[in-house]
Design an enzyme around this catalytic site. Sequence first.
Site: not given
Length: 397
Positions: A83, A141
């Site tokens: 991400d 995350e």
Amino acid sequence: MSLQEQLKSLLKEMEPQIISWRRHLHQYPELSFQEEKTPAMIAEILRSLNFDEVRTGVGGRGVIGVLKGSRPGKVVALRADFDALPIQDQKDVPYKSTVPGVMHACGHDAHTSQLLGLASVLAAHRDQFAGEIRFLFQHAEEESPGGAIQMTEDGAVDGVDAVFGVHLWSMLPVGKVFISSGPIMANTDDFVIEIKGRGGHGAVPEETVDSIVIGSQIVGHLQTIASRNVSPLESVVVTVGTFHGGDNNNIIADSCRLTGTVRTFLPDVRDRAEQRLVEIAVGTAKMMGGEAKVSYERGYPAVINHERETQIAREAAVAAFGPERVEPMKPLMGGEDFSYYLEKVPGAYLFVGAGNPDKLAKYPHHHPRFDIDEDAMLIAGELLGRTALLYLEKHQG
């Protein structure tokens, strides 16, 4: 020559593809919990490599690839996150983010690309190892509750004997790896303090209860948690990040709001810091005639590396790069949801230097001009690959 010894040259052959993947992901970043094209790309690549199993939608948006060796054995999991962050990319590079206000400012694009490179190499040589290597590609995350806990709840590490991950770090020099057992990244907790006073005209403060003065006192008093409530041999950080109150220069605000973060390593220090933060905020406000309400949210637990698995990673690193390039890692007060895997399965989180001022890879993580020396990706891939293969070799039979 063993597969471990071949990894360096095999990954070098993959380098153009690894860099291409990384730059593509850097140009098309996706925010936490909004990842769609990235996991689809990962799954497509894994399927093209004839993985034994490819699972999508794990814990929401995660991807798992299962690669089985020629003989039964232990199961090792390797993790990468994918991400991005809500930051405007300010670099002047051909692979600059094309998405306004979104960029890979923490290296997750490189984490994913180097693990895909390793997956490609090992898939072509699966006949040379025993056991199973499970590739975990994790979403979200950067944003709590994080993708790791969702993936573990969806069985990502069920049946796994050890788990390893690597973080490329721009503040460490490229060419070196950093490995330590024990606490390596911190508990990450957040708080909100809502202060209620009694507003009024700035010319008659005696008729008011100044919420901003109360808030100011609380900010100062919170620093006594570190200086007077926790041993100087232990670690705690209490940071007030925002302070909002008032609308006009001559009006005493009847309310204000503070937000911040608390970072610790040890469970008892975490408990003590939360308790004292609440006591200080409520007590200070009451003493000054106001009220304070505290909302305290516990985030990611501390990343605590297991000794045995850390030693295997260190042994693999020394064999790959020589002892002069392997150093201990000082604990960081930043957080990482890799901790959720380590709560379920023994393993270690490792660091690879990715900084190089000559390539403008000199900015800290989450900076709008963040970048890495792409040479670090081959180092990270070799470190993870050698660690996984060494673990499987040591646990045969």
